[in-house]
Write a protein that holds these residues in place. Structure first.
Motif, PDB file in Angstrom:
ATOM      1  N   CYS A 252       2.634  10.829  -6.692  1.00 50.30           N
ATOM      2  CA  CYS A 252       3.265  11.361  -7.967  1.00 50.30           C
ATOM      3  C   CYS A 252       2.247  12.030  -8.879  1.00 50.30           C
ATOM      4  O   CYS A 252       2.534  12.973  -9.400  1.00 50.30           O
ATOM      5  N   VAL A 253       1.485  10.987  -9.051  1.00 48.79           N
ATOM      6  CA  VAL A 253       0.346  11.440 -10.254  1.00 48.79           C
ATOM      7  C   VAL A 253      -0.476  12.685  -9.628  1.00 48.79           C
ATOM      8  O   VAL A 253      -0.732  13.518 -10.479  1.00 48.79           O
ATOM      9  N   ALA A 254      -0.836  12.544  -8.509  1.00 49.36           N
ATOM     10  CA  ALA A 254      -1.709  13.802  -8.092  1.00 49.36           C
ATOM     11  C   ALA A 254      -0.806  14.928  -8.084  1.00 49.36           C
ATOM     12  O   ALA A 254      -1.486  16.191  -8.350  1.00 49.36           O
ATOM     13  N   ALA A 255       0.583  15.013  -7.686  1.00 52.04           N
ATOM     14  CA  ALA A 255       1.295  16.260  -7.990  1.00 52.04           C
ATOM     15  C   ALA A 255       1.237  16.682  -9.181  1.00 52.04           C
ATOM     16  O   ALA A 255       1.462  17.743  -9.435  1.00 52.04           O
TER      17      ALA A 255
ATOM     18  N   PHE B 119       0.780  -1.346   0.031  1.00 52.37           N
ATOM     19  CA  PHE B 119      -0.232  -0.010   0.030  1.00 52.37           C
ATOM     20  C   PHE B 119       0.908   1.341   0.023  1.00 52.37           C
ATOM     21  O   PHE B 119       0.271   2.362  -0.646  1.00 52.37           O
ATOM     22  N   ALA B 120       2.019   1.149   0.531  1.00 50.14           N
ATOM     23  CA  ALA B 120       2.853   2.399   0.750  1.00 50.14           C
ATOM     24  C   ALA B 120       3.633   2.680  -0.707  1.00 50.14           C
ATOM     25  O   ALA B 120       3.425   3.673  -1.045  1.00 50.14           O
ATOM     26  N   VAL B 121       3.724   1.395  -1.425  1.00 52.94           N
ATOM     27  CA  VAL B 121       4.371   1.922  -2.806  1.00 52.94           C
ATOM     28  C   VAL B 121       3.412   2.458  -3.690  1.00 52.94           C
ATOM     29  O   VAL B 121       3.455   3.412  -4.578  1.00 52.94           O
ATOM     30  N   ARG B 122       2.092   1.869  -3.686  1.00 56.49           N
ATOM     31  CA  ARG B 122       1.021   2.391  -4.591  1.00 56.49           C
ATOM     32  C   ARG B 122       0.578   3.706  -4.092  1.00 56.49           C
ATOM     33  O   ARG B 122       0.468   4.519  -4.974  1.00 56.49           O
ATOM     34  N   GLN B 123       0.780   4.274  -2.733  1.00 54.79           N
ATOM     35  CA  GLN B 123       0.425   5.543  -2.287  1.00 54.79           C
ATOM     36  C   GLN B 123       1.500   6.273  -2.911  1.00 54.79           C
ATOM     37  O   GLN B 123       1.126   7.733  -3.198  1.00 54.79           O
ATOM     38  N   CYS B 124       2.819   6.175  -2.932  1.00 57.10           N
ATOM     39  CA  CYS B 124       3.779   6.751  -3.668  1.00 57.10           C
ATOM     40  C   CYS B 124       3.510   7.128  -4.892  1.00 57.10           C
ATOM     41  O   CYS B 124       3.622   8.312  -5.515  1.00 57.10           O
ATOM     42  N   VAL B 125       2.911   6.148  -5.687  1.00 53.63           N
ATOM     43  CA  VAL B 125       2.666   6.385  -7.370  1.00 53.63           C
ATOM     44  C   VAL B 125       1.272   7.409  -7.250  1.00 53.63           C
ATOM     45  O   VAL B 125       1.496   8.232  -8.052  1.00 53.63           O
ATOM     46  N   PHE B 126       0.477   7.111  -6.477  1.00 54.77           N
ATOM     47  CA  PHE B 126      -0.427   8.080  -6.381  1.00 54.77           C
ATOM     48  C   PHE B 126      -0.227   9.480  -6.210  1.00 54.77           C
ATOM     49  O   PHE B 126      -0.773  10.281  -6.685  1.00 54.77           O
TER      50      PHE B 126
END
Length: 391
Positions: A72-75, A63-70
């Motif tokens: 980056c996309v959000a930024a 979940f942490a890795v996915r949150q990092c991806v999210f």
């Protein structure tokens, strides 16, 4: 390059798209949002191992890795959308609202059902919640309609705005999603009031909203269950809220320490709806106060900038978007503190979830686009009409 320009990413003379954006966007706001996103990533690393173990996922940091991806996309979405001009904001809002509504109409046929609600589309291991994107688009469209209606050119702006609101709320209730309905209604009411409509209309809308909210207790069993649990906790299962309270108390002033929280191992939603409690247990009361202060800064500064805008549409739309963000944060934190019944609503940028994270990037990107310093956007005596004001 000037001395002042050396302290920034771009010199004042840079007339490229990025250069103009950098000198016209609110950089303090960007900084505070970046801090919130980083906090969300830190909390996801704290909560991910327990959540992954509970769901029998081999990778403890799934979940942490996915949150990092999210994140980056959000930024990327936030920065990209904040570069739009005012006309681009209106166009984007129209197409986003139409697309989101179309998907919401199709949800009963293609949606993924979870916990008795049909709010998501699932594909390739990801879930997409269209209502998250509908919210900011709706706020911009109704602000646009209110401003057009006030120009006296024969546009039935108020009627169109109410029709857009009715369609959106109707589809939310079909899912059902009462929490989002409450959030959208409050934001719509704020836009309605800020648009300068007669106070009698505002009072009528408030009465209708209260009556509608009260009726959900009798129409939706899960709403009645949550309200009953809140007012009579001794008669119902309040495990998640109780665990969140224990986590906050165990954290004390400065917390147990990174990774040392224990309550996250026993509660299903602590990495999503109750992420604030995970942070409070590991980083203490100072964490909660810092999060509240950051959201307070974003909302108050955003409203101050919005109220200084000259254009009624930009003023009301931007203020409505900041109200939307602030209200969602307030509702989530109030649930975590057991001040109101549970809503199933995320804490912007901090709770785990791709749809929420990216939609919040979209929301604040639109708000930043509307509040950028452009020629004539602000009056000359407010300190925002000169180059380099945002430091």
């Amino acid at each position: 390059m000037t001395t002042a320009g050396n302290a920034h990413a771009f010199p004042r003379s840079d007339r490229s798209v990025l250069g103009v954006w950098w000198w016209t966007v609110d950089r303090w706001m960007l900084g505070m949002v970046a801090v919130l996103i980083c906090i969300g990533v830190v909390v996801s690393f704290a909560a991910s191992p327990a959540a992954a173990a509970r769901m029998s996922i081999g990778d403890p940091f799934h979940f942490a890795v996915r949150q990092c991806v999210f994140a980056c996309v959000a930024a990327f979405v936030l920065v990209g959308v904040s570069m739009l001009d005012v006309k681009g904001v209106r166009r984007a809002a129209f197409f986003i609202w139409v697309a989101a509504i179309a998907i919401m109409i199709a949800l009963p046929f293609i949606g993924h059902e979870a916990k008795g609600a049909n709010r998501w589309i699932e594909f390739a291991g990801f879930t997409f919640q269209p209502s998250e994107y509908m919210k900011p688009a709706l706020i911009i469209l109704v602000a646009w309609m209110f401003s057009e209606g006030q120009k006296g050119n024969g546009v039935p702006g108020v009627s169109i705005a109410f029709a857009l609101f009715a369609v959106s709320v109707g589809l939310l209730l079909i899912q059902p999603d009462v929490g989002q309905t409450v959030l959208v209604t409050i934001a719509f009411g704020a836009v309605f009031w800020m648009a300068g409509v007669p106070m009698s209309w505002v009072i009528l809308l408030a009465v209708a909203a209260l009556a509608g909210l009260s009726s959900t207790y009798f129409l939706f069993p899960h709403v009645a269950s949550r309200v009953d649990r809140f007012f009579s906790p001794e008669k119902a299962d309040t495990h998640q809220v109780d665990a969140a309270g224990v986590a906050q108390a165990a954290g004390g002033l400065f917390g147990r320490g990174p990774g040392e929280g224990v309550m996250k191992r026993h509660v299903p939603d602590l990495h999503t709806d109750f992420a604030a409690s995970v942070g409070a247990e590991e980083f203490g009361l100072v964490f909660l106060l810092a999060v509240i202060a950051l959201f307070g800064f974003v909302v108050i500064r955003g409203l101050q900038r919005a109220m200084k805008l000259n254009d009624p549409f930009q003023q009301v739309a931007a203020a409505g978007l900041f109200v939307l963000v602030g209200q969602q944060a307030a509702i989530n934190l109030a649930v975590n503190l057991n001040m109101i019944p549970t809503k199933g609503m995320t804490l912007p940028f901090i709770s785990y979830g791709g749809s929420s994270m990216i939609a919040m990037g979209l929301t604040l990107g639109l708000a930043l686009a509307l509040t950028r310093r452009r020629p004539g956007a602000y009056s000359h005596n407010d300190g925002l009409s000169k180059a380099g004001t945002y430091s």
